[in-house]
Motif scaffolding. Sequence first.
Motif, short mmCIF file in Angstrom:
data_model
loop_
_atom_site.label_atom_id
_atom_site.label_comp_id
_atom_site.label_asym_id
_atom_site.label_seq_id
_atom_site.Cartn_x
_atom_site.Cartn_y
_atom_site.Cartn_z
N ASP A 160 0.85 -1.17 0.00
CA ASP A 160 0.00 0.00 0.00
C ASP A 160 0.90 1.24 0.00
OD1 ASP A 160 -2.22 1.55 0.27
OD2 ASP A 160 -2.29 1.38 2.45
N ILE A 161 0.65 2.15 -0.92
CA ILE A 161 1.43 3.38 -0.96
C ILE A 161 0.57 4.51 -0.38
CG2 ILE A 161 2.46 5.13 -2.50
CD1 ILE A 161 4.16 2.73 -2.64
N ARG A 162 1.16 5.26 0.51
CA ARG A 162 0.44 6.42 1.06
C ARG A 162 1.30 7.67 0.91
NH1 ARG A 162 -0.88 3.41 6.63
NH2 ARG A 162 -1.48 1.47 5.63
N ILE A 214 6.46 10.43 -13.51
CA ILE A 214 6.97 9.09 -13.20
C ILE A 214 5.83 8.08 -13.06
CG2 ILE A 214 8.11 7.78 -11.35
CD1 ILE A 214 9.64 10.55 -10.89
N CYS A 215 4.71 8.54 -12.55
CA CYS A 215 3.61 7.62 -12.22
C CYS A 215 2.96 7.05 -13.50
CB CYS A 215 2.56 8.37 -11.40
SG CYS A 215 1.16 7.32 -10.97
N PRO A 216 2.99 5.72 -13.66
CA PRO A 216 2.47 5.13 -14.90
C PRO A 216 0.94 5.08 -14.98
CG PRO A 216 3.27 3.40 -13.45
CD PRO A 216 3.55 4.70 -12.76
N THR A 217 0.25 5.32 -13.90
CA THR A 217 -1.20 5.14 -13.91
C THR A 217 -1.99 6.44 -13.68
OG1 THR A 217 -1.31 4.75 -11.54
CG2 THR A 217 -0.92 2.82 -12.93
N GLU A 218 -1.26 7.55 -13.61
CA GLU A 218 -1.89 8.84 -13.32
C GLU A 218 -2.56 8.88 -11.96
OE1 GLU A 218 -4.34 9.99 -16.61
OE2 GLU A 218 -2.64 10.11 -17.97
N ALA A 219 -2.05 8.06 -11.05
CA ALA A 219 -2.51 8.16 -9.66
C ALA A 219 -2.02 9.48 -9.07
CB ALA A 219 -1.99 6.98 -8.84
N LEU A 220 -0.89 9.94 -9.59
CA LEU A 220 -0.36 11.25 -9.23
C LEU A 220 -0.54 12.15 -10.43
CD1 LEU A 220 2.80 9.85 -7.49
CD2 LEU A 220 1.13 11.30 -6.34
N ARG A 221 -1.31 13.18 -10.28
CA ARG A 221 -1.59 14.05 -11.42
C ARG A 221 -1.92 15.46 -10.94
NH1 ARG A 221 -6.02 10.71 -10.63
NH2 ARG A 221 -7.94 11.82 -10.18
N ILE A 244 -2.61 15.79 -7.09
CA ILE A 244 -3.59 14.86 -6.53
C ILE A 244 -2.93 13.50 -6.36
CG2 ILE A 244 -5.71 13.56 -7.05
CD1 ILE A 244 -6.55 15.98 -8.80
N PHE A 245 -3.18 12.83 -5.25
CA PHE A 245 -2.80 11.42 -5.13
C PHE A 245 -4.09 10.61 -5.03
CE2 PHE A 245 -1.69 7.78 -2.19
CZ PHE A 245 -1.24 6.97 -3.23
N ASP A 246 -4.32 9.80 -6.06
CA ASP A 246 -5.55 9.01 -6.15
C ASP A 246 -5.19 7.55 -5.84
OD1 ASP A 246 -7.75 7.62 -6.92
OD2 ASP A 246 -7.98 8.60 -8.87
N LYS A 257 -6.13 4.49 -8.01
CA LYS A 257 -5.41 4.23 -9.27
C LYS A 257 -4.00 3.71 -9.03
CE LYS A 257 -7.50 6.94 -12.83
NZ LYS A 257 -7.15 7.70 -14.00
N CYS A 258 -3.54 3.81 -7.81
CA CYS A 258 -2.15 3.43 -7.51
C CYS A 258 -1.99 1.91 -7.57
CB CYS A 258 -1.79 3.94 -6.11
SG CYS A 258 -0.15 3.43 -5.59
N ILE A 259 -0.93 1.47 -8.27
CA ILE A 259 -0.67 0.02 -8.36
C ILE A 259 0.55 -0.38 -7.52
CG2 ILE A 259 -1.75 -0.26 -10.63
CD1 ILE A 259 1.17 -0.19 -11.78
N ALA A 260 0.97 0.51 -6.65
CA ALA A 260 2.08 0.25 -5.73
C ALA A 260 3.35 -0.18 -6.45
CB ALA A 260 1.66 -0.79 -4.69
N CYS A 261 3.64 0.46 -7.57
CA CYS A 261 4.86 0.11 -8.34
C CYS A 261 6.12 0.67 -7.66
CB CYS A 261 4.75 0.64 -9.76
SG CYS A 261 4.83 2.44 -9.88
N GLU A 262 5.95 1.59 -6.77
CA GLU A 262 7.03 2.19 -5.96
C GLU A 262 7.93 3.17 -6.74
OE1 GLU A 262 9.18 -0.68 -3.55
OE2 GLU A 262 7.50 -2.06 -3.74
N LEU A 263 7.59 3.44 -7.99
CA LEU A 263 8.46 4.30 -8.81
C LEU A 263 8.57 5.72 -8.27
CD1 LEU A 263 7.46 3.22 -12.44
CD2 LEU A 263 9.60 2.75 -11.25
N CYS A 264 7.56 6.16 -7.55
CA CYS A 264 7.55 7.56 -7.09
C CYS A 264 8.32 7.76 -5.78
CB CYS A 264 6.11 8.01 -6.89
SG CYS A 264 5.20 6.96 -5.74
N ILE A 265 8.71 6.68 -5.13
CA ILE A 265 9.28 6.82 -3.78
C ILE A 265 10.63 7.54 -3.80
CG2 ILE A 265 10.19 5.53 -1.80
CD1 ILE A 265 7.88 3.61 -2.13
S1 SF4 Z 1 3.43 3.76 -6.47
FE1 SF4 Z 1 3.45 3.82 -8.72
S2 SF4 Z 1 1.29 3.93 -9.26
FE2 SF4 Z 1 1.40 4.44 -7.11
S3 SF4 Z 1 1.51 6.66 -7.04
FE3 SF4 Z 1 3.62 5.89 -7.05
S4 SF4 Z 1 4.25 5.86 -9.18
FE4 SF4 Z 1 2.00 6.03 -9.14
#
Ligand code: SF4
Length: 139
Positions: free
Chosen positions: A81-83, A98-105, A114-116, A119-127
Amino acid sequence: MSEKQVSKKIVLHFPKSLINEPIVYRLIKDFNLKYNILKAQILPDQEGLMVMDLSGKEKDYKKGIDYLKKTGVSMQLLSKDIRRDEDSCTHCGACIVICPTEALRPDKKTGKVIFDSEKCIACELCIDPCPVRAMELHF
Ligand code: SF4
Ligand code: SF4
C-alpha cells in the motif's frame, strides 16, 4: 458446505509478444473466475500492464493463477500500500511524470498534485524521486 471464495487485487505484466493473446478471456472463461479491471494500459516500451480484482472459488482461482504463470505473464499480488504524507508533500510535481497510472496528477483548479490511491498500483516508482520522501510504502 460451500467452497471458499477468494478475491484478490493483482497486477499483470504482459510482455510484448503476449499483448494480443486472449489470455484474460481464457482465464475468465476456462476457470470460471470473475474480474474487474481497475487499470489497463500499454507502457511506452510496449509492455502491457493490467490491474484487476480477480475472484472466484479458491480451487478455480489457484488453477487460473497456474495457467497465467504458464503463459509467461508475470503476476504480482497487490498487497502493498502506498500512502502520501500530506504534511510533507510540497506539491512540487516531480512525481507526476513518473507515475504510470496517473494516480499522481496535477489538479488544474488548485495547482496541487492529486494522489488518487484507487489508481495506484504500488509500483514504488515515485518513492525515490520525491525530494521530501512523502510517498511511503506500507505492508
Ligand atoms: S506507487 Fe506507482 S502507481 Fe502508485 S503513485 Fe507511485 S508511481 Fe504512481
Ligand atoms: S514528488 Fe513528493 S513532494 Fe513532489 S508532489 Fe510528488 S509527493 Fe509531493
